[in-house]
Design a protein around this motif. Sequence first.
Motif, PDB file in Angstrom:
ATOM      1  N   CYS A   6      27.830   8.751  47.199  1.00 33.27           N
ATOM      2  CA  CYS A   6      28.710   7.845  47.959  1.00 33.27           C
ATOM      3  C   CYS A   6      28.427   6.394  47.635  1.00 33.27           C
ATOM      4  CB  CYS A   6      28.494   8.095  49.451  1.00 33.27           C
ATOM      5  SG  CYS A   6      29.158   6.838  50.553  1.00 33.27           S
ATOM      6  N   SER A  10      31.182   3.727  46.280  1.00 38.67           N
ATOM      7  CA  SER A  10      31.541   2.545  47.057  1.00 38.67           C
ATOM      8  C   SER A  10      31.381   1.274  46.244  1.00 38.67           C
ATOM      9  CB  SER A  10      30.682   2.472  48.323  1.00 38.67           C
ATOM     10  OG  SER A  10      30.869   3.624  49.089  1.00 38.67           O
ATOM     11  N   CYS A  21      33.516   0.051  54.149  1.00 37.87           N
ATOM     12  CA  CYS A  21      32.761   1.257  54.452  1.00 37.87           C
ATOM     13  C   CYS A  21      31.912   1.120  55.712  1.00 37.87           C
ATOM     14  CB  CYS A  21      31.855   1.610  53.278  1.00 37.87           C
ATOM     15  SG  CYS A  21      32.740   1.809  51.730  1.00 37.87           S
ATOM     16  N   SER A  94      26.542   2.492  52.375  1.00 43.78           N
ATOM     17  CA  SER A  94      27.471   1.878  51.428  1.00 43.78           C
ATOM     18  C   SER A  94      27.176   0.412  51.198  1.00 43.78           C
ATOM     19  CB  SER A  94      28.911   1.997  51.956  1.00 43.78           C
ATOM     20  OG  SER A  94      29.029   1.341  53.203  1.00 43.78           O
ATOM     21  N   PHE A 150      36.308   3.805  55.424  1.00 48.30           N
ATOM     22  CA  PHE A 150      35.583   4.539  54.398  1.00 48.30           C
ATOM     23  C   PHE A 150      36.379   5.772  53.963  1.00 48.30           C
ATOM     24  CE2 PHE A 150      32.516   7.676  52.934  1.00 48.30           C
ATOM     25  CZ  PHE A 150      31.867   6.933  51.966  1.00 48.30           C
TER      26      PHE A 150
END
Length: 284
Positions: A6, A10, A21, A94, A150
């Motif tokens: 993730c 991001s 996010c 993030s 997000f």
Amino acid sequence: MRFRLCLAFSALSSLIGTTGCAPSLSTFQPAHVARKGHVQIEAGSDISIPTSGVGRLVDAAEALVDVAEQRELRDEEKQTLFDAGAALAINALSPVPHVGLAYTPVDKLEVSVRYSGALRLGLRYQFLTKARHGVDLSAGFGAARYTLAFPVSSVLGILELEDFERWQFDIPILVGKSGDWYRLWGGPKGMFTTFGTQLVLTTPEVSGSSTSQETQLASFDGTAFYLGAQGGVALGYKYVFVGFELSMAYLAAASEMTVLGQPVHAVDLDSLVVAPGIALMMEF
């Protein structure tokens, strides 16, 4: 695991303008307000890192995404997916890129605008000055509305986030000193936020020799408080500085999830959030 990826996703998203996010806990402003008619500009990025059980919850949900391809999920397993989606929607692991501009129309009073996935408008007033009191002290108030959320489906592919809405209000207090080559600042910060969203879970459903899709909808809303502090240092000369800041806050959330119109339970999102960051800071 996809949750670990993730962060990389991001970072790429931030380059194409799909940030939002996690809330930005940083200020990246010195404790002093610029002189009348002058501006302060900052641009950089934080990394929002929620601790406690959020990571374990998302890891468990990732495993259930794979299980859903093999069999029908039980109700409690679907609830785990919804809970993980809620955690990602409110404070995902993030990067949080941001850019801000502050202007001083009258002595000691600053107006500002900042974008970090949320558009924030703020006011700040300087109560103490280094020249008279040996230290700078300022306090502010900001209000922001999140325009992006997000992308939960990037981590949990069978779960989509819809109709995301988030408002937040913050009060930063900064004390510090500054000179031609340095800036030092720190102080407490409180933030209150309200949020609401819908989570759509789409799972395969096997019946005999055929396979269809089952869609389940959950709504999720609530309020949260971030209570913490930040401290930073910037080095440079006169007009341009490189700043480093560390923010830490305890997230206390009160929330409720509703599935198919029936209240299910409050989702536990309480967490300690750590957010180190770096930014270019200018004053003209």
